[in-house]
Design an enzyme around this catalytic site. Structure first.
Site, PDB file in Angstrom:
ATOM      1  N   THR A  29       0.847  -1.196   0.000  1.00 18.03           N
ATOM      2  CA  THR A  29       0.000   0.000   0.000  1.00 18.03           C
ATOM      3  C   THR A  29       0.884   1.248   0.000  1.00 18.03           C
ATOM      4  O   THR A  29       0.657   2.191  -0.761  1.00 18.03           O
ATOM      5  CB  THR A  29      -0.935  -0.011   1.231  1.00 18.03           C
ATOM      6  OG1 THR A  29      -1.742  -1.188   1.171  1.00 18.03           O
ATOM      7  CG2 THR A  29      -1.832   1.203   1.274  1.00 18.03           C
ATOM      8  N   THR A  56      14.067   4.271   9.612  1.00 20.18           N
ATOM      9  CA  THR A  56      14.943   3.119   9.860  1.00 20.18           C
ATOM     10  C   THR A  56      14.324   1.863   9.264  1.00 20.18           C
ATOM     11  O   THR A  56      13.138   1.595   9.444  1.00 20.18           O
ATOM     12  CB  THR A  56      15.189   2.945  11.378  1.00 20.18           C
ATOM     13  OG1 THR A  56      15.771   4.146  11.854  1.00 20.18           O
ATOM     14  CG2 THR A  56      16.100   1.767  11.672  1.00 20.18           C
ATOM     15  N   CYS A 101     -23.120  -7.677  -2.811  1.00 15.22           N
ATOM     16  CA  CYS A 101     -24.180  -6.915  -2.159  1.00 15.22           C
ATOM     17  C   CYS A 101     -23.590  -5.885  -1.212  1.00 15.22           C
ATOM     18  O   CYS A 101     -22.422  -5.902  -0.906  1.00 15.22           O
ATOM     19  CB  CYS A 101     -25.106  -7.843  -1.388  1.00 15.22           C
ATOM     20  SG  CYS A 101     -24.293  -8.593   0.011  1.00 15.22           S
ATOM     21  N   ASN A 119      -6.758  -9.207  -7.498  1.00 14.59           N
ATOM     22  CA  ASN A 119      -6.823  -9.958  -6.240  1.00 14.59           C
ATOM     23  C   ASN A 119      -8.204 -10.532  -5.945  1.00 14.59           C
ATOM     24  O   ASN A 119      -8.344 -11.393  -5.092  1.00 14.59           O
ATOM     25  CB  ASN A 119      -6.391  -9.065  -5.071  1.00 14.59           C
ATOM     26  CG  ASN A 119      -7.149  -7.758  -5.040  1.00 14.59           C
ATOM     27  OD1 ASN A 119      -7.079  -6.965  -5.980  1.00 14.59           O
ATOM     28  ND2 ASN A 119      -7.901  -7.537  -3.987  1.00 14.59           N
ATOM     29  N   SER A 155       4.501  -7.329  -2.098  1.00  8.57           N
ATOM     30  CA  SER A 155       4.303  -7.416  -0.657  1.00  8.57           C
ATOM     31  C   SER A 155       4.718  -8.821  -0.197  1.00  8.57           C
ATOM     32  O   SER A 155       4.182  -9.812  -0.689  1.00  8.57           O
ATOM     33  CB  SER A 155       2.826  -7.160  -0.356  1.00  8.57           C
ATOM     34  OG  SER A 155       2.621  -7.118   1.023  1.00  8.57           O
ATOM     35  N   ALA A 156       5.643  -8.879   0.762  1.00  5.33           N
ATOM     36  CA  ALA A 156       6.241 -10.166   1.147  1.00  5.33           C
ATOM     37  C   ALA A 156       5.219 -11.206   1.624  1.00  5.33           C
ATOM     38  O   ALA A 156       5.361 -12.398   1.346  1.00  5.33           O
ATOM     39  CB  ALA A 156       7.286  -9.936   2.236  1.00  5.33           C
ATOM     40  N   HIS A 157       4.173 -10.748   2.335  1.00  2.02           N
ATOM     41  CA  HIS A 157       3.264 -11.738   2.929  1.00  2.02           C
ATOM     42  C   HIS A 157       2.384 -12.448   1.905  1.00  2.02           C
ATOM     43  O   HIS A 157       1.658 -13.380   2.247  1.00  2.02           O
ATOM     44  CB  HIS A 157       2.430 -11.111   4.062  1.00  2.02           C
ATOM     45  CG  HIS A 157       1.378 -10.136   3.649  1.00  2.02           C
ATOM     46  ND1 HIS A 157       0.045 -10.453   3.676  1.00  2.02           N
ATOM     47  CD2 HIS A 157       1.449  -8.858   3.225  1.00  2.02           C
ATOM     48  CE1 HIS A 157      -0.663  -9.382   3.292  1.00  2.02           C
ATOM     49  NE2 HIS A 157       0.173  -8.407   3.002  1.00  2.02           N
ATOM     50  N   GLN A 185      -0.129  -9.488  -6.525  1.00  2.00           N
ATOM     51  CA  GLN A 185      -0.597 -10.882  -6.608  1.00  2.00           C
ATOM     52  C   GLN A 185       0.256 -11.716  -7.580  1.00  2.00           C
ATOM     53  O   GLN A 185      -0.006 -12.912  -7.730  1.00  2.00           O
ATOM     54  CB  GLN A 185      -2.068 -10.933  -7.034  1.00  2.00           C
ATOM     55  CG  GLN A 185      -3.024 -10.358  -5.988  1.00  2.00           C
ATOM     56  CD  GLN A 185      -3.104 -11.185  -4.697  1.00  2.00           C
ATOM     57  OE1 GLN A 185      -2.734 -12.357  -4.659  1.00  2.00           O
ATOM     58  NE2 GLN A 185      -3.580 -10.572  -3.622  1.00  2.00           N
TER      59      GLN A 185
HETATM   60  N1  PLP Z   1      -2.560  -4.569  -4.025  1.00  2.00           N
HETATM   61  C1  PLP Z   1      -3.145  -5.780  -4.156  1.00  2.00           C
HETATM   62  C2  PLP Z   1      -3.521  -6.266  -5.526  1.00  2.00           C
HETATM   63  C3  PLP Z   1      -3.382  -6.579  -3.036  1.00  2.00           C
HETATM   64  O1  PLP Z   1      -3.973  -7.781  -3.186  1.00  2.00           O
HETATM   65  C4  PLP Z   1      -3.010  -6.081  -1.774  1.00  2.00           C
HETATM   66  C5  PLP Z   1      -3.315  -6.862  -0.554  1.00  2.00           C
HETATM   67  O2  PLP Z   1      -4.327  -7.532  -0.457  1.00  2.00           O
HETATM   68  C6  PLP Z   1      -2.396  -4.832  -1.686  1.00  2.00           C
HETATM   69  C7  PLP Z   1      -2.193  -4.101  -2.836  1.00  2.00           C
HETATM   70  C8  PLP Z   1      -1.957  -4.256  -0.380  1.00  2.00           C
HETATM   71  O3  PLP Z   1      -0.836  -4.942   0.114  1.00  2.00           O
HETATM   72  P1  PLP Z   1      -0.269  -4.669   1.576  1.00  2.00           P
HETATM   73  O4  PLP Z   1      -1.053  -5.512   2.518  1.00  2.00           O
HETATM   74  O5  PLP Z   1       1.171  -5.100   1.547  1.00  2.00           O
HETATM   75  O6  PLP Z   1      -0.368  -3.222   1.840  1.00  2.00           O
END
Ligand code: PLP
Length: 375
Positions: free
Chosen positions: A72, A237, A328, A151, A199-201, A179
């Protein structure tokens, strides 16, 4: 019974090797990489090694890689910095973007003298490239931001083709590749875009760390001001353990990318087959061309069901973690802007399943059985 976890697009379990690689940076190697003494220098060396490894995976140079706190932040950085640095008056995007992009665009449009143009799409979420070309002809120096893998519905946008169009017209092309990094071998040289983020996770790394590729020669003002970290572009940092984890996770995913892709694709294909066999009237949201969709994600559109609001709760009670793709917008539940844009019928409940290499066909059998029992 173990939980069946089909929500890997939300977040994925961390590889044990990643945790192992991170652990020393919480304790023994606690130095601040900006410190010039030994404790700082040893961490700085590791930070730069991680940057080189990420650059190697993406076929970038180390100086084009910046670490952030999440994707983000990386998306915000690029969009806001490009607008500030280049005085952008027109942005071209799509209404199917993640909120990290979409809401940033709404904000920019509200406070800056600029207009956001949205590329048309069909009812399957496939972007109209002819419309994009028209927009680029009208606004050749625009900032273009179009994601790679969606996503929610999984659609893969043709970012190489879009990058070529942007290059021809002189537009700056940023892609939210959250993704797809760690799922596809993204080669920034071959793709030819100006910026991408990850994004690492989302690829078995830790939460709270993101990465930004910014093509050499882009002269952008920094977004977060302060210290000289990240070559002055992103002050603060560094999250050293997180960065080490991100680099390790990316490196590990690259070791078995093709094998994992084949296996996870087979799970998705199997789920589609089983759902068609077991649930009459099942449909799918998003592109149904297998190669034009994330191999790890499927958005299922189910026939109308009494008590459909309880569907996810019901699955959760059966230890199945999936995500809703609700169209919805009632009560506290806010519907998906993507499904709303596709004009998905609100009476048909939607479920998003997203897989990792840790899922199995047996889990799919159990899930389909539970789902079918509701009809
Ligand atoms: N962009 C997409 C397409 C995502 O699927 C996500 C997370 O679901 C994000 C951005 C945001 O990632 P982060 O959680 O690292 O901010």
């Amino acid at each position: 019974m173990n939980t069946i976890y089909f929500d890997n697009a939300a977040t994925s379990p961390m590889y044990p090797e990643v945790l192992e690689a991170m652990m020393p940076y919480f304790q023994d190697f606690f130095g601040n990489p900006s410190s010039t003494h030994k404790k700082g220098r040893e961490v700085k060396a590791k930070l730069e090694q991680a940057r080189k490894e990420v650059a190697r995976c993406l076929n970038a140079t180390a100086s084009e890689i910046f670490f952030t706190s999440c994707a983000t932040e990386a998306n915000n950085t690029i969009l806001k910095s490009v607008v500030k640095s280049y005085g952008t008056k027109h942005i071209i995007s799509s209404s199917l973007e993640h909120h990290a992009v979409l809401y940033t665009l709404h904000y920019l449009e509200a406070i800056e003298d600029l207009t956001v143009h949205y590329v048309k799409h069909d009812s399957k979420g496939v972007l109209d490239l002819e419309h994009l070309k028209e927009l680029l002809e009208k606004f050749p120096n625009a900032l273009v931001t179009i994601m790679h893998g969606n996503n929610e519905i999984g659609n893969l946008n043709p970012i190489k083709e879009i990058a070529e169009l942007c290059q021809k017209s002189g537009a700056f092309f940023h892609s939210d590749t959250v993704q797809t990094i760690g799922h596809y071998a993204l080669d920034v040289q071959e793709l030819g875009l100006n910026a991408l983020v990850g994004s690492a996770h989302k690829f078995h790394g830790p939460k709270g760390v993101g990465v930004l590729y910014l093509k050499a020669g882009s002269k952008l003002h920094s977004f977060i001001h302060g210290g000289a970290q990240e070559r002055g572009f992103r002050a603060g940092t560094e999250n050293i353990a997180g960065i080490i984890g991100l680099s390790e996770a990316l490196s590990l995913t690259y070791q078995s990318l093709d094998k994992d892709k084949e296996y996870i694709s087979s799970l998705k294909a199997y789920l589609i087959e089983q759902l068609r066999l077991e649930i009459e009237g099942v449909e799918f949201n998003g592109s149904e061309v297998f190669e034009e969709s994330l191999y790890s994600l499927i958005n299922i559109s189910l026939p109308p069901l009494r008590n459909s609001g309880m569907l996810l709760f019901n699955l959760d009670l059966n230890n199945i973690s999936v995500s809703s793709g609700s169209a919805c917008s009632s009560g506290a539940q806010i519907g998906s802007h993507v499904l709303q844009a596709l004009e998905v019928v609100a009476e048909r409940p939607s479920i998003r399943c997203s897989f990792s290499k840790f899922n199995t066909k047996e889990e799919i059998d159990f899930f389909v059985k539970k789902l079918a029992s509701l009809y």
